[in-house]
Structure formats: structure tokens, C-alpha cells
Design a protein around this motif. Structure first.
Motif, mmCIF file in Angstrom:
data_model
loop_
_atom_site.group_PDB
_atom_site.id
_atom_site.type_symbol
_atom_site.label_atom_id
_atom_site.label_comp_id
_atom_site.label_asym_id
_atom_site.label_seq_id
_atom_site.Cartn_x
_atom_site.Cartn_y
_atom_site.Cartn_z
ATOM 1 N N PHE A 246 -46.347 -28.234 11.655
ATOM 2 C CA PHE A 246 -46.703 -27.038 12.418
ATOM 3 C C PHE A 246 -47.800 -26.265 11.696
ATOM 4 N N ARG A 247 -48.610 -25.565 12.463
ATOM 5 C CA ARG A 247 -49.663 -24.754 11.891
ATOM 6 C C ARG A 247 -49.509 -23.309 12.368
ATOM 7 N N PRO A 248 -49.435 -22.376 11.446
ATOM 8 C CA PRO A 248 -49.381 -20.962 11.847
ATOM 9 C C PRO A 248 -50.626 -20.582 12.633
ATOM 10 N N GLY A 249 -50.442 -19.681 13.590
ATOM 11 C CA GLY A 249 -51.569 -19.224 14.375
ATOM 12 C C GLY A 249 -51.854 -20.042 15.608
ATOM 13 N N LYS A 250 -51.128 -21.152 15.782
ATOM 14 C CA LYS A 250 -51.276 -21.988 16.964
ATOM 15 C C LYS A 250 -49.899 -22.237 17.567
ATOM 16 N N HIS A 251 -49.881 -22.450 18.874
ATOM 17 C CA HIS A 251 -48.612 -22.747 19.540
ATOM 18 C C HIS A 251 -48.393 -24.252 19.473
ATOM 19 N N ASN A 252 -47.363 -24.665 18.734
ATOM 20 C CA ASN A 252 -47.114 -26.078 18.483
ATOM 21 C C ASN A 252 -46.185 -26.653 19.551
ATOM 22 N N LEU A 253 -46.628 -27.702 20.205
ATOM 23 C CA LEU A 253 -45.848 -28.412 21.216
ATOM 24 C C LEU A 253 -45.696 -29.861 20.795
ATOM 25 N N VAL A 254 -44.497 -30.408 20.961
ATOM 26 C CA VAL A 254 -44.200 -31.763 20.497
ATOM 27 C C VAL A 254 -43.888 -32.652 21.690
ATOM 28 N N ALA A 255 -44.650 -33.746 21.817
ATOM 29 C CA ALA A 255 -44.360 -34.768 22.821
ATOM 30 C C ALA A 255 -43.403 -35.783 22.197
ATOM 31 N N VAL A 256 -42.247 -35.972 22.813
ATOM 32 C CA VAL A 256 -41.217 -36.865 22.291
ATOM 33 C C VAL A 256 -41.450 -38.266 22.847
ATOM 34 N N LEU A 257 -41.566 -39.250 21.957
ATOM 35 C CA LEU A 257 -41.855 -40.628 22.354
ATOM 36 C C LEU A 257 -40.611 -41.495 22.222
ATOM 37 N N ASP A 258 -40.434 -42.416 23.190
ATOM 38 C CA ASP A 258 -39.319 -43.360 23.097
ATOM 39 C C ASP A 258 -39.742 -44.586 22.297
ATOM 40 N N GLY A 259 -38.905 -45.602 22.293
ATOM 41 C CA GLY A 259 -39.194 -46.789 21.499
ATOM 42 C C GLY A 259 -40.422 -47.547 21.932
ATOM 43 N N GLN A 260 -40.849 -47.377 23.199
ATOM 44 C CA GLN A 260 -42.050 -48.056 23.706
ATOM 45 C C GLN A 260 -43.300 -47.183 23.600
ATOM 46 N N GLY A 261 -43.158 -46.026 23.004
ATOM 47 C CA GLY A 261 -44.307 -45.142 22.850
ATOM 48 C C GLY A 261 -44.605 -44.299 24.067
ATOM 49 N N LYS A 262 -43.673 -44.260 25.027
ATOM 50 C CA LYS A 262 -43.869 -43.447 26.217
ATOM 51 C C LYS A 262 -43.287 -42.053 26.007
ATOM 52 N N ILE A 263 -43.913 -41.081 26.637
ATOM 53 C CA ILE A 263 -43.428 -39.704 26.533
ATOM 54 C C ILE A 263 -42.166 -39.545 27.376
ATOM 55 N N GLY A 265 -40.278 -36.618 27.032
ATOM 56 C CA GLY A 265 -39.989 -35.200 27.138
ATOM 57 C C GLY A 265 -40.883 -34.383 26.244
ATOM 58 N N LEU A 266 -40.845 -33.073 26.440
ATOM 59 C CA LEU A 266 -41.609 -32.129 25.636
ATOM 60 C C LEU A 266 -40.658 -31.121 24.998
ATOM 61 N N VAL A 267 -40.953 -30.738 23.771
ATOM 62 C CA VAL A 267 -40.151 -29.742 23.064
ATOM 63 C C VAL A 267 -41.093 -28.680 22.516
ATOM 64 N N GLY A 268 -40.785 -27.429 22.800
ATOM 65 C CA GLY A 268 -41.592 -26.336 22.278
ATOM 66 C C GLY A 268 -41.158 -25.933 20.881
ATOM 67 N N GLU A 269 -42.047 -25.216 20.216
ATOM 68 C CA GLU A 269 -41.745 -24.831 18.836
ATOM 69 C C GLU A 269 -40.567 -23.870 18.760
ATOM 70 N N ARG A 270 -40.355 -23.071 19.805
ATOM 71 C CA ARG A 270 -39.255 -22.129 19.778
ATOM 72 C C ARG A 270 -37.914 -22.846 19.621
ATOM 73 N N GLU A 271 -37.711 -23.924 20.384
ATOM 74 C CA GLU A 271 -36.450 -24.665 20.280
ATOM 75 C C GLU A 271 -36.256 -25.247 18.875
ATOM 76 N N ILE A 272 -37.358 -25.775 18.317
ATOM 77 C CA ILE A 272 -37.264 -26.364 16.977
ATOM 78 C C ILE A 272 -36.980 -25.295 15.934
ATOM 79 N N LEU A 273 -37.658 -24.168 16.035
ATOM 80 C CA LEU A 273 -37.463 -23.106 15.061
ATOM 81 C C LEU A 273 -36.046 -22.552 15.109
ATOM 82 N N HIS A 274 -35.511 -22.365 16.291
ATOM 83 C CA HIS A 274 -34.143 -21.866 16.403
ATOM 84 C C HIS A 274 -33.144 -22.868 15.832
ATOM 85 N N ALA A 275 -33.380 -24.153 16.055
ATOM 86 C CA ALA A 275 -32.494 -25.178 15.499
ATOM 87 C C ALA A 275 -32.537 -25.176 13.974
#
Length: 290
Positions: A246-263, A265-275
């Protein structure tokens, strides 16, 4: 060992330095020990003078044989330009003292062993502290440079890893030198201290990351940010590893990839930070998918 207090800064002599001074005394080379103390003290005074000038007076200075550790009430990692100048002051001070000693020897023709030791000690202090690894001055220069690119937390982690790398190199070289009868085990002991200090620096990265993150983001209030930063990670990646990117000052969004490299789902930084705030550092990313 507590030596005293100058202005707002406490001066502390590390126990290993005391041991080294005692060994030098037993070997009958006490003048060299005192010259080493003067060299290290001058190196740290240069740091302190620039720090006071920058408005960041150190709380304490702990003197080691290879330099010292300055402790500040505010992390210098949040002020990379000031940290760079403060870090550079020590080696420049050592080189300056070595230059003065060299000029004095040329003018007077003095060739005493203790004088050569003084000159060499300052050169070694200057060059050794420029190695790019925390807690050395070169490591602080490296962190200051990398902070602009990856943030204070990641830069501190990298600097700590580099410090441990140089400690391993120093320890291995010391063992080889001892085996061939070139040097004693002093460098090995020094390597152990350096490795431990680097590990301590590295452990501070989560604190630095979180503090910088909240200061540059939510500390200014909620709102739509102008720039998003996309990351991609496999679903089984632990959250603690992802947040390092993650980089401060930017809104970090994570694309979740499966075993075949396909997206998948998406996870926002808020969910990760709270976890992470709940202590779920080892939890895989897929747990946050809805």
C-alpha cells in the motif's frame, strides 16, 4: 552507562563500548581507546548539531564502537529530507576529522602509531556508516530516498533487511579472518550487535506505516481521493503481505486472482485495514470476498 545530558539530549555509552575500552586498557593501548571514544563522540555530535538545526533534537545518543544510535521523540522517517541531512552529517564529520589529522601529520611530520590509529578510525567510521542498511547512516539515507517511493514503513523494512545482510557479511568475514589469524573475533561480536539493531529497526515498520497512512489519508477527513492505485494478488495471499504494498496518499484497491489468474473479486483498502486492526494479519485475502 549514562554519561550525562547536553541540552535536551542524554548521552549513553553502550555496554559493548565499555567492554571494548576495558579490553584496550588490559592490552595497554588505552590512548587508542580514548581516541576511538573521541572519534565516535564527534561523529554523533555532528548528527546532533544538524538535528538541532533541523528542529528535531534527539532525546538520547547511545555510543557504539562503530557509531551511535540517536533516538528522537518524532520518527525521522516522516521527514526524509531532514533525516538524510542528519544521517549525512556523521560520516562527513568523521571524514573532516580524518582530513584535519592528515593535514596536521603532513605539517608536523608526526608518525606515532596512535596518530595513525586516530586517522584510520575516523576513515573507518565514515565509510562503515555509509553502508546502505539500518541502523547505519547509509541505511537512513537509503530510507529517506525510498520513503518518497514506497512510504516510510516499507522503506524501513527494506533498510532493516539490508542492515542484517551487511551484518551477516561482516560476521562471515570476521570468522574467516579469525580462522586465518588475521583478526580477532571483535568483528563477529560487532556483527551480532548490528544484526540485532537492524532487526529492531525492521520491527518498527508497521507502526511507521500506520502512522503515515492515517496522517496522509484519513487524518484530513473523508472524501473522494483523486488517484487510485491498483494491485493484484492471489486469493491465498496473507493480508499482512499485501498491506506492505500500500502507498499512503493513494486509494489502494486489490484485484483478487484465482488459480487461473482470473479476477474473482475486488477488495478495498478499508476492508483490509479493518481486518488488520483486528489482528488478522495471516488471514488470506479470499476471506474478505463477499
Amino acid at each position: 552507562m549514562w554519561l550525562g545530558k547536553i541540552a535536551k539530549t542524554e548521552i549513553v555509552l553502550n555496554d559493548y563500548f565499555l567492554l571494548l575500552l576495558g579490553v584496550y586498557f588490559l592490552l595497554g593501548v588505552l590512548p587508542q581507546a580514548l581516541l576511538l571514544f573521541i572519534s565516535v563522540a564527534w561523529h554523533e555530535v555532528c548528527h546532533a548539531l544538524v538535528a538541532y538545526r533541523a528542529g528535531l533534537p534527539p532525546k538520547s545518543l547511545e555510543l557504539f564502537p562503530f557509531g551511535g544510535v540517536a533516538r528522537f521523540s518524532v520518527p525521522l522517517a516522516f521527514y526524509p529530507l531532514k533525516e538524510a541531512w542528519i544521517a549525512l552529517a556523521g560520516p562527513l564529520g568523521s571524514f573532516g576529522l580524518a582530513l584535519l589529522a592528515f593535514i596536521w601529520r603532513r605539517l608536523t611530520g608526526i608518525e606515532a602509531d596512535w596518530f595513525s590509529f586516530f586517522l584510520q578510525a575516523n576513515l573507518v567510521l565514515g565509510f562503515f556508516n555509509l553502508l546502505p542498511g539500518l541502523p547505519l547512516d547509509g541505511g537512513r539515507l537509503y530510507r529517506a530516498w525510498r520513503t518518497f517511493q514506497v512510504g516510510a514503513g516499507q522503506a524501513t523494512w527494506e533498510g532493516g533487511v539490508l542492515g542484517q545482510f551487511w551484518a551477516v557479511i561482516l560476521g562471515f568475514g570476521g570468522l574467516v579472518g579469525f580462522f586465518w589469524g588475521i583478526i580477532d573475533l571483535q568483528s563477529v561480536i560487532l556483527a551480532l550487535f548490528l544484526f540485532n539493531l537492524a532487526a529492531t529497526e525492521k520491527e518498527a515498520w508497521p507502526y511507521l506505516f500506520w502512522r503515515q497512512f492515517w496522517r496522509t489519508r484519513y487524518g484530513k477527513g473523508e472524501g473522494i481521493l483523486e488517484e487510485a492505485r491498483w494491485l493484484a494478488a492471489s486469493a491465498d495471499q496473507p493480508l499482512g503481505r499485501i498491506v506492505r504494498r500500500f502507498r499512503p496518499g493513494k486509494h489502494n484497491l486489490v484485484a483478487v486472482l484465482d488459480g487461473q489468474g482470473k479476477i474473482c473479486g475486488l477488495v478495498g483498502e478499508r476492508e483490509i485495514l479493518h481486518a488488520l486492526l483486528e489482528g488478522r494479519w495471516a488471514e488470506p485475502l479470499e476471506k474478505l470476498l463477499r
